[in-house]
Design an enzyme around this catalytic site. Structure first.
Site, PDB file in Angstrom:
ATOM      1  N   SER A 119       0.836  -1.204   0.000  1.00 47.81           N
ATOM      2  CA  SER A 119       0.000   0.000   0.000  1.00 47.81           C
ATOM      3  C   SER A 119       0.866   1.248   0.000  1.00 47.81           C
ATOM      4  CB  SER A 119      -0.948   0.001   1.210  1.00 47.81           C
ATOM      5  OG  SER A 119      -0.237  -0.231   2.393  1.00 47.81           O
ATOM      6  N   HIS A 140      -4.416  -4.854  -4.386  1.00 45.11           N
ATOM      7  CA  HIS A 140      -4.521  -4.258  -3.060  1.00 45.11           C
ATOM      8  C   HIS A 140      -5.839  -4.598  -2.397  1.00 45.11           C
ATOM      9  CE1 HIS A 140      -4.332  -0.439  -0.404  1.00 45.11           C
ATOM     10  NE2 HIS A 140      -3.731  -1.449   0.180  1.00 45.11           N
ATOM     11  N   GLU A 152      -8.096  -3.143  -5.373  1.00 42.67           N
ATOM     12  CA  GLU A 152      -7.527  -2.198  -6.338  1.00 42.67           C
ATOM     13  C   GLU A 152      -6.469  -2.948  -7.152  1.00 42.67           C
ATOM     14  OE1 GLU A 152      -7.707   2.183  -4.150  1.00 42.67           O
ATOM     15  OE2 GLU A 152      -6.120   0.823  -3.561  1.00 42.67           O
ATOM     16  N   ASN A 190      -6.602   4.763  -0.107  1.00 38.21           N
ATOM     17  CA  ASN A 190      -5.721   5.330   0.923  1.00 38.21           C
ATOM     18  C   ASN A 190      -5.457   6.819   0.712  1.00 38.21           C
ATOM     19  OD1 ASN A 190      -5.481   3.076   2.468  1.00 38.21           O
ATOM     20  ND2 ASN A 190      -3.600   2.353   1.521  1.00 38.21           N
TER      21      ASN A 190
END
Ligand code: CAA
Length: 284
Positions: A119, A140, A152, A190
């Site tokens: 990440s 992800h 993702e 994020n």
């Protein structure tokens, strides 16, 4: 391409959730970590949660056995030699990744794709470590990975379209909803979520509200399923800080500067739920 046997590196919080998600979707999982006991512990934790879910009736009887029996814990990287696909979620440090990827490159069949759950590190830099840069991609997952539906998909600059297609299909096959995102710090989730957590930590630092009230405010005033500080504890305060540092360092934008409480908690080893203390206390 048939992907039945998946090698999963890293038995931490994310590795555990991803192993659960893959095994629940019928995949065979070889779960590797530097010590086999870490993997055994992760599988035992999955077993415990699923036993509870069976007792509650939220999953069918027999689910625990079916899921757990599909996960083979190992501390020996060579056990990954025959797998069809790799998901890597080892420690977020480029030197550690370099060591692991060099070994994997020699061990795996040439057609095997390596998907990393990073990440905070650059996919392009990770792909460049390997001899199979076109088969390296970001995949992800979100914590708790057995529950959260999103994946993702982040291609590195070197990733081939065939690799993107295979990983997208695999995400769908295991019941997730894939979205494709170009490489950029924080990707989508994020980039939005971590500044929210960081802002909550600043509000706490400035003494404007208590941790409990900040979380209550966002749950009841914004409809978040959990407050931002409890969420930091769930993902790991260390992970939240690492992502915040990535946003700050990669963009140079001061709006991403990490709030002091994130650093303090990490320095104290209060990393959230996994260490039983973070913004909140989980010892009770
Ligand atoms: N691990 C495994 N399973 C969990 C869990 C955990 N930590 N927490 C909850 N669950 C399971 C429960 O067992 C329950 O399963 P059953 O229905 O089979 O019983 C299910 O999830 C629902 O849980 P609850 O009813 O207890 O609670 P809830 O409805 O409030 O849901 C939640 C819990 C799913 C965690 C919800 O609060 C939520 O969606 N929170 C936000 C999570 C989030 O934003 N995650 C993304 C973080 S960012 C990230 O991960 C990326 C990164 O790189 C940092």
């Amino acid at each position: 391409m048939n992907i039945n046997k998946i090698g999963l590196l890293g038995a931490g919080t994310m590795g555990q959730g991803i192993a659960w998600a893959l095994a629940a979707a019928g995949k065979e999982v070889v779960l590797y970590d530097i010590k086999e006991e870490f993997c055994v512990k992760a599988v035992a934790q999955i077993g415990k949660s699923l036993t509870r879910a069976e007792e509650k009736g939220s999953v069918a009887a027999g689910t625990m056995e079916a899921v757990v029996s599909k996960i083979k814990p190992t501390g020996n990287l060579d056990d990954l030699a025959g797998v069809d696909f790799i998901v890597e979620c080892v420690f977020e440090n480029m030197d550690v990744k370099k060591e692991v990827y060099t070994k994997l490159d020699n061990l795996l069949k040439p057609e095997v794709i390596i998907a990393t759950n990073t990440s905070s590190l650059s996919l392009t830099e990770i792909a460049a470590i390997t001899e199979r840069a076109d088969k390296v991609i970001g995949m992800h997952f979100f914590n708790p990975a057995n529950v959260m539906k999103l994946v993702e998909i982040i291609p590195a600059i070197q990733t081939s379209q065939a690799t993107i297609d295979i990983v997208t299909e695999l995400a769908r096959e295991i019941g997730k909803k894939p979205v494709q995102v170009k490489e950029g710090p924080g990707f989508v989730v994020n980039r939005i979520l971590i500044p929210g957590i960081n802002e909550a930590a600043y509000i706490l630092y400035e003494g404007l509200a208590s941790a409990a009230d900040i979380d209550t405010a966002m749950k009841l005033g914004a409809g978040w399923p959990m407050g931002p500080l409890a969420l930091a504890d769930l993902v790991g305060v260390d992970i939240a800080l690492a992502v915040c540092n990535t946003l700050f360092n990669e963009t140079g934008d001061p709006k991403y500067r990490p709030a002091p409480p994130l650093r303090q908690l990490v320095r104290a080893g209060w990393l959230g739920m996994k260490s039983k203390k973070g913004f909140f206390d989980y010892n009770k």
